[in-house]
Design an enzyme around this catalytic site. Sequence first.
Site, PDB file in Angstrom:
ATOM      1  CG  HIS A  59      -9.600  -6.550   8.786  1.00  0.00           C
ATOM      2  ND1 HIS A  59      -9.218  -7.162  10.174  1.00  0.00           N
ATOM      3  CD2 HIS A  59      -9.442  -7.301   7.768  1.00  0.00           C
ATOM      4  CE1 HIS A  59      -8.207  -7.519   9.538  1.00  0.00           C
ATOM      5  NE2 HIS A  59      -8.085  -7.756   8.795  1.00  0.00           N
ATOM      6  CD  GLU A  76      -1.796  -2.290   1.388  1.00  0.00           C
ATOM      7  OE1 GLU A  76      -0.463  -2.669   2.107  1.00  0.00           O
ATOM      8  OE2 GLU A  76      -2.373  -3.270   1.987  1.00  0.00           O
TER       9      GLU A  76
HETATM   10  C1  LIG Z   1      -1.755  -4.258   5.246  1.00  0.00           C
HETATM   11  C2  LIG Z   1      -3.084  -5.521   4.423  1.00  0.00           C
HETATM   12  N1  LIG Z   1      -2.667  -4.687   3.613  1.00  0.00           N
HETATM   13  C3  LIG Z   1      -4.253  -5.879   2.812  1.00  0.00           C
HETATM   14  C4  LIG Z   1      -5.108  -6.693   3.777  1.00  0.00           C
HETATM   15  C5  LIG Z   1      -5.767  -7.354   3.518  1.00  0.00           C
HETATM   16  N2  LIG Z   1      -4.945  -8.833   3.135  1.00  0.00           N
HETATM   17  C6  LIG Z   1      -5.942  -9.804   4.007  1.00  0.00           C
HETATM   18  S1  LIG Z   1      -5.230 -11.678   4.178  1.00  0.00           S
HETATM   19  C7  LIG Z   1      -4.723 -11.117   1.828  1.00  0.00           C
HETATM   20  C8  LIG Z   1      -3.685 -11.559   1.624  1.00  0.00           C
HETATM   21  C9  LIG Z   1      -2.210 -12.478   2.371  1.00  0.00           C
HETATM   22  O1  LIG Z   1      -1.581 -13.105   1.637  1.00  0.00           O
HETATM   23  P1  LIG Z   1      -0.254 -13.951   2.090  1.00  0.00           P
HETATM   24  O2  LIG Z   1       0.159 -12.961   2.282  1.00  0.00           O
HETATM   25  O3  LIG Z   1       0.422 -14.761   0.711  1.00  0.00           O
HETATM   26  O4  LIG Z   1      -0.791 -14.838   3.243  1.00  0.00           O
HETATM   27  P2  LIG Z   1      -1.994 -15.738   2.167  1.00  0.00           P
HETATM   28  O5  LIG Z   1      -3.581 -15.307   2.717  1.00  0.00           O
HETATM   29  O6  LIG Z   1      -2.026 -16.399   1.548  1.00  0.00           O
HETATM   30  O7  LIG Z   1      -1.579 -17.014   3.414  1.00  0.00           O
HETATM   31  C10 LIG Z   1      -5.002  -9.728   1.998  1.00  0.00           C
HETATM   32  C11 LIG Z   1      -4.103  -9.171   0.952  1.00  0.00           C
HETATM   33  C12 LIG Z   1      -4.366  -6.988   4.588  1.00  0.00           C
HETATM   34  N3  LIG Z   1      -5.119  -7.208   5.511  1.00  0.00           N
HETATM   35  N4  LIG Z   1      -3.155  -6.019   5.659  1.00  0.00           N
END
Ligand SMILES: Cc1ncc(C[n+]2csc(CCOP(=O)(O)OP(=O)(O)O)c2C)c(N)n1
Lengths: 337, 337, 334, 334
Positions: free
Chosen positions: B123, B54
């Site tokens: 959230h 972000e």
């Molecule tokens: C700073 C931030 N940006 C966006 C989100 C929304 N979000 C929650 S989980 C996720 C994906 C995370 O991907 P990864 O780190 O690979 O974990 P996975 O869900 O694949 O286990 C996103 C974009 C968030 N929670 N925090």
Amino acid sequence: MKTMGFADAIDDALAQAMANDSRIVVFGEDVHALRANLFVRFGEQRVRPAPISEAAFVGAAVGAAMAGLRPVVEVMMVDFIGVAVDALLNHAAKLEAFSGGKWRVPMVVRAPCGGGYGDGGQHEQSLWGWLAHIPGLTVVVPSNPADAGGLMLSAIENEGPVVYLEHKLLASNMLDFLGSGGRKTVQYDVPAEGTCGPVPDKWTSVPLGKAATLREGKDITLVSVAVDVHRCVEAAAALQKKGVSAGVLDLRTVSPLDKEALCRAVSRSGRLLVVDEDYRDFGLSGELAAVVLEAGIPLRYGRVCTEETIPYCREFEDQVLPSTKRIVDTALKLMEQ
Amino acid sequence: MKTMGFADAIDDALAQAMANDSRIVVFGEDVHALRANLFVRFGEQRVRPAPISEAAFVGAAVGAAMAGLRPVVEVMMVDFIGVAVDALLNHAAKLEAFSGGKWRVPMVVRAPCGGGYGDGGQHEQSLWGWLAHIPGLTVVVPSNPADAGGLMLSAIENEGPVVYLEHKLLASNMLDFLGSGGRKTVQYDVPAEGTCGPVPDKWTSVPLGKAATLREGKDITLVSVAVDVHRCVEAAAALQKKGVSAGVLDLRTVSPLDKEALCRAVSRSGRLLVVDEDYRDFGLSGELAAVVLEAGIPLRYGRVCTEETIPYCREFEDQVLPSTKRIVDTALKLMEQ
Amino acid sequence: MRPDIWSLYRQMLRSRRFEEAVIDLWEEGKISGEMHMGIGEEAIAAGVVDHLEDGDAMALDHRGTPPLVVRGVDLVLLLKEFLGSRDGLCGGMGGHMHLFSPEHLSASSGIVGSAGPVAAGFALAAQHLRPGNLAVAFFGDGAMNQGMLLESFNLAVAWKLPVLFVCKDNEWAITTRSKHVTGGNLLDRAQGFGMTALEVNGTDVEAVWEAAKQGVERARNNGGPTFLLAHCIRPEGHFLGYPLLRKSLESMKEMVGPILRSLPARKGASLGERIASLGTIASLIGRTVTEKYSKRRDPIYRVRQGLKGEKSRLDEIEKEVAKEIQQAVDIALS
Amino acid sequence: MRPDIWSLYRQMLRSRRFEEAVIDLWEEGKISGEMHMGIGEEAIAAGVVDHLEDGDAMALDHRGTPPLVVRGVDLVLLLKEFLGSRDGLCGGMGGHMHLFSPEHLSASSGIVGSAGPVAAGFALAAQHLRPGNLAVAFFGDGAMNQGMLLESFNLAVAWKLPVLFVCKDNEWAITTRSKHVTGGNLLDRAQGFGMTALEVNGTDVEAVWEAAKQGVERARNNGGPTFLLAHCIRPEGHFLGYPLLRKSLESMKEMVGPILRSLPARKGASLGERIASLGTIASLIGRTVTEKYSKRRDPIYRVRQGLKGEKSRLDEIEKEVAKEIQQAVDIALS
Ligand SMILES: Cc1ncc(C[n+]2csc(CCOP(=O)(O)OP(=O)(O)O)c2C)c(N)n1
Ligand SMILES: Cc1ncc(C[n+]2csc(CCOP(=O)(O)OP(=O)(O)O)c2C)c(N)n1
Ligand SMILES: [Mg+2]
Ligand SMILES: [Mg+2]
């Protein structure tokens, strides 16, 4: 009783606390130089220079505090908290609630703040009202050496996260470092009582959430923090000459607010003038109006705040930051109502 | 006139704008899926999925806007702005001032906000008052499909940075994605008029900074944004039955505030009750008190806001977020004064 | 020293069965929020957490369940927290994305990447107060693009902090294929900060255990941080109710309808680009679905294959775990 | 194509003389704020900016003067902005840390690391609106630990953005030796994001020019970003009035007094640690002072050595530049 500078008082109280509690650690950019005395006395393990990674090391302060340390983490200027504020907004401030009260975060974020020395809009912000909007954060803004040291002690002793803001116009080392740079050719409007004053021989904590009444007034109450507290005192004297009895309240802690002291003073004077170096809208000045109204106290209200991005040019800057003149003028207008 | 859902209205207005102005680009995490219709129609170049960075891509939106594009950058939830807020605080919001007015930043930050579906304290935040504290930012918070589309148009057309917040209880796609997940076994207190309603056949901009009077009232004025606007309407009906004439004002834009509309309504009713899903202290609720007082209008004042970190447990959550019951109770208390 | 495959298997199974119970409760509408499953990551949780001792800490992301189950957090307290009950692990205040167990120095967060800084802080405290202890950070491949996590890599190296950074690489960030938004490869990226980096098949619990052992020992011996890249799968999609896995037709219609409408819409990208976008979406759905139904990379299936010979003992563990979970559920619901 | 050393030299000299004039004005108290000098970085500014064309953009950090001087921004407007005058480049609103020239698509910021994201945005706009144009980001070695800059490396690679990331490595972040707080080496770090990375002696303008050429061409040809690590010096310290370079005795006393007092203070670290801390501070001061007085790595001195043979032409340029700067100062002050 001895006299001491504002910045020295903070470091002195910090040193006293560090000597008595080995869990207290200091880290941040250039702390080996900015806190050279602590660096020499307590060594690099406890006074640790950090990379320019505020998000990581303020976040690390949260983890460190959760795991038993009592970090005093330095952000070089509160303006830079923008890159690290998630650690406060979504972590430090929320952890006690999230854990159902089982886990607390005894950390202090120490950051210089404020303007008046021509450093421009990214380096002179106050932001105390902005940070105080976040439930779970304590925000401390001292206006003189005795409070500065005493509030640092209570900040360290507090079991929750505290943002401790030291105004650069009061911290002479900061002003010399960032402003004059050893020059005799520049002047700043520095309030003497704020930069140097009497301090106790041994530091004891000044309670959080307690305002200080610097002056009683029956016509109007001037409320402020940090440098502008001294502008208010100056303004009150000028108003006296014009036959207006103005009281001055130094909040000392922005959050939690000392609502009793505020309401007591305003219910007596019937007029509230908030002087806030932080931005005017959606901040401290509005909150004080709400608090008094919620208490059912009718009042006349005005505010002298920073309303826009702070200009670099010293002349414009003086017009944008609150000044004694603006305080007096606004107070007199309020008296007419 | 046709009827449309809140989220569809936003995307529909956005699509209309994008079709007419190739400088408009959309980027953010998962936009290829969240805005699949735009992704298919305008292609990956203009609707571009971003890494979870972000700070970089909101910062990039600032640069892109400076260099001729009109980015609509998506932050998946306003809660996550914490990691990117420097781009708004120290860049987007300050550039016009810094450049002496020579350079402007026509960008829109689009972010879902708000709670009521059990997603917990990291959230479900609103933060519109927090962002509005920063001079130079426009903050838009629509409460129904027609405004949602029209305000998106004006946000895009605005020459300065706009934070556009879409409430997740109103955006049915978001609520389905984050809340029910296709389940029939969960219910949410969704205001029907907010999620679906009449919209123009062709979108035209709804002016920024103009509130909407949903109901005139001579005893008390309820002021709010987003979901709570509908709670206020509900509360006003309930108050009517108790013989209290309550007006309802939908600010629609948090910053700049429609001060005239606010003062007009309150000077008539003499009572202001702010209903704010954002945190109570140092935010929107206080600012409205200050604005009315500054106008020299005496008033009785109360507020129903979120006062602490939002709990995960649906039951606790309902107690912490503003509710029709709390609005009615507080209004009745105010009537006694 | 060699891993005890049987106890690792039991831990993996406990986590799996626990989360399967959570799925039922979620379906019944008893759990709110974005319910992220750790199904597919059990080998990573078991292989890493098996090395932890008193005083070691864990910083978790939005998939915090498996590490906490393996670490020995009370299952009833966990379940009650998921149910939002007053006497849950966090009094119902945090929920499944914000799980906190001070006794286990374990904390989770829903902010992607925040496990890095918090783990660095845990490790700093260990360095001062509990030499020999360490902190583990669990996060995903998507988090590898979050600045605060990258900063924490550097901080841990510069301060020689006892951290084990565990990247659970399922190649997804919600609906995004990570390789599509990520430059270079994650091992180089971690090494670029001067950190020892190891890569392992995250569905092979013994391999994870061996790799984690190196990192844990380095940390305990004041050798600084280690990065562990563990490849795994995400059979349940991003979270429960994940649209790309919905069985119901109407929800599919809901998704596909607007897309098809915008395909021929006047003004916009060339038909070629539009088709390309459609293709992207289609392949994401396809990939998601196949991932759900391919047993091949299921870490539990893998262990069972290896232990095929010992069916009776497998069944026994299966029974014991099923019982343990059922009891926890019964108590949590009573 | 070879670099035109004479025009490069002239640009370097213009920047040097301009900043020397700034030093005088600062001493006279006519300039406020933290006045950061680009002295020592002129070869980087000249060698990179020489490749830029209309439509190319620059994102600058707190040492933005040299690139803007070389890019051709009106010197009088610049000076007036430094002086905080109403008719300065930004009407006196921004000052020397916030310099903006829309015509040159050039913007600076005092927030360390922010040049990365802004340059990525400039480049995104170029990709859409001005194919063939690029954006340059100038930042320091300290900024390499700032998350948003690291994120922007990944973003530029993932989106194939035409960016030239220029790291001016003076090995300092204010009073901090970067190597002391930085893991690994910066070239590996950039490469870890899948970006082409080049290293160059930033005091050798021709070497910088050649290296920059590669990055610029890659960007113009839609080849994505390049990282350029350019080593340089910081003779003037972090900013004007830098305490570690103060000549006045009393200011030295001010600094040293409290340090010596805290050396024997009761309670605290072992004497050994205290001595170590003292040593650290002493070496920082020593290093700062030597850096100021060693001509060896002065980029301008270096060019002059190379052009020794052509003394008359050197003197001529010297005169012309001195005249240009003097005129600018006179107008700015009038
Ligand atoms: C700073 C931030 N940006 C966006 C989100 C929304 N979000 C929650 S989980 C996720 C994906 C995370 O991907 P990864 O780190 O690979 O974990 P996975 O869900 O694949 O286990 C996103 C974009 C968030 N929670 N925090
Ligand atoms: C986010 C942020 N953190 C801290 C600072 C304070 N600060 C200004 S310059 C600087 C050092 C920057 O070092 P480097 O990037 O190497 O640039 P140099 O000054 O060495 O040219 C710091 C820490 C800042 N301006 N912004
Ligand atoms: Mg992933
Ligand atoms: Mg440097």
